[in-house]
Design a protein around this motif. Sequence first.
Motif, PDB file in Angstrom:
ATOM      1  N   ALA A  38     -19.613  88.424 -40.987  1.00  0.00           N
ATOM      2  CA  ALA A  38     -18.985  87.550 -41.105  1.00  0.00           C
ATOM      3  C   ALA A  38     -18.499  87.404 -43.082  1.00  0.00           C
ATOM      4  O   ALA A  38     -17.782  87.680 -43.491  1.00  0.00           O
ATOM      5  CB  ALA A  38     -19.001  85.951 -41.246  1.00  0.00           C
ATOM      6  N   LEU A  39     -19.544  87.568 -43.903  1.00  0.00           N
ATOM      7  CA  LEU A  39     -19.809  87.678 -44.735  1.00  0.00           C
ATOM      8  C   LEU A  39     -19.273  89.175 -45.727  1.00  0.00           C
ATOM      9  O   LEU A  39     -18.792  89.524 -46.816  1.00  0.00           O
ATOM     10  CB  LEU A  39     -21.266  87.981 -45.952  1.00  0.00           C
ATOM     11  N   LYS A  40     -19.299  90.080 -44.950  1.00  0.00           N
ATOM     12  CA  LYS A  40     -18.733  91.412 -45.244  1.00  0.00           C
ATOM     13  C   LYS A  40     -16.881  91.797 -45.741  1.00  0.00           C
ATOM     14  O   LYS A  40     -16.569  91.902 -46.409  1.00  0.00           O
ATOM     15  CB  LYS A  40     -18.856  92.698 -44.192  1.00  0.00           C
TER      16      LYS A  40
ATOM     17  N   LEU B  54     -15.005  89.608 -53.326  1.00  0.00           N
ATOM     18  CA  LEU B  54     -15.957  88.612 -54.851  1.00  0.00           C
ATOM     19  C   LEU B  54     -15.153  89.349 -56.413  1.00  0.00           C
ATOM     20  O   LEU B  54     -14.460  90.595 -56.727  1.00  0.00           O
ATOM     21  CB  LEU B  54     -16.902  89.320 -55.532  1.00  0.00           C
ATOM     22  N   LEU B  55     -14.157  88.111 -56.719  1.00  0.00           N
ATOM     23  CA  LEU B  55     -13.377  88.629 -57.546  1.00  0.00           C
ATOM     24  C   LEU B  55     -13.533  88.085 -59.171  1.00  0.00           C
ATOM     25  O   LEU B  55     -14.649  87.444 -59.042  1.00  0.00           O
ATOM     26  CB  LEU B  55     -11.988  87.418 -57.718  1.00  0.00           C
ATOM     27  N   PRO B  56     -13.242  89.223 -59.309  1.00  0.00           N
ATOM     28  CA  PRO B  56     -13.995  89.033 -60.925  1.00  0.00           C
ATOM     29  C   PRO B  56     -13.882  87.867 -61.948  1.00  0.00           C
ATOM     30  O   PRO B  56     -12.738  87.966 -62.174  1.00  0.00           O
ATOM     31  CB  PRO B  56     -13.878  90.365 -62.324  1.00  0.00           C
TER      32      PRO B  56
END
Length: 77
Positions: free
Chosen positions: A1-3, A7-9
């Motif tokens: 699920a975490l794949k 994540l945005l900078p």
Amino acid sequence: ALKQIELLPFTFASYDKKAKAMAFFDPKRKEDFESISGSKMRKMAKAGETPPPGFMDPEGWTILSKYYQSLEKKAEL
């Protein structure tokens, strides 16, 4: 699920004392910037202090400041 999470900078914004406005932090000019955290902003609003020019729209600051000062008054009752 975490794949599936992307994540945005995050680009850190600070108060640029030379430009008298909020701007993205430039490490080459770090002495020109002042970090105004949410905690610091709330403390200034509660105390009725005026933020540096260009930090926030003056009308918005007045509303925010009145709100935090009203919370202080309620706490005193």
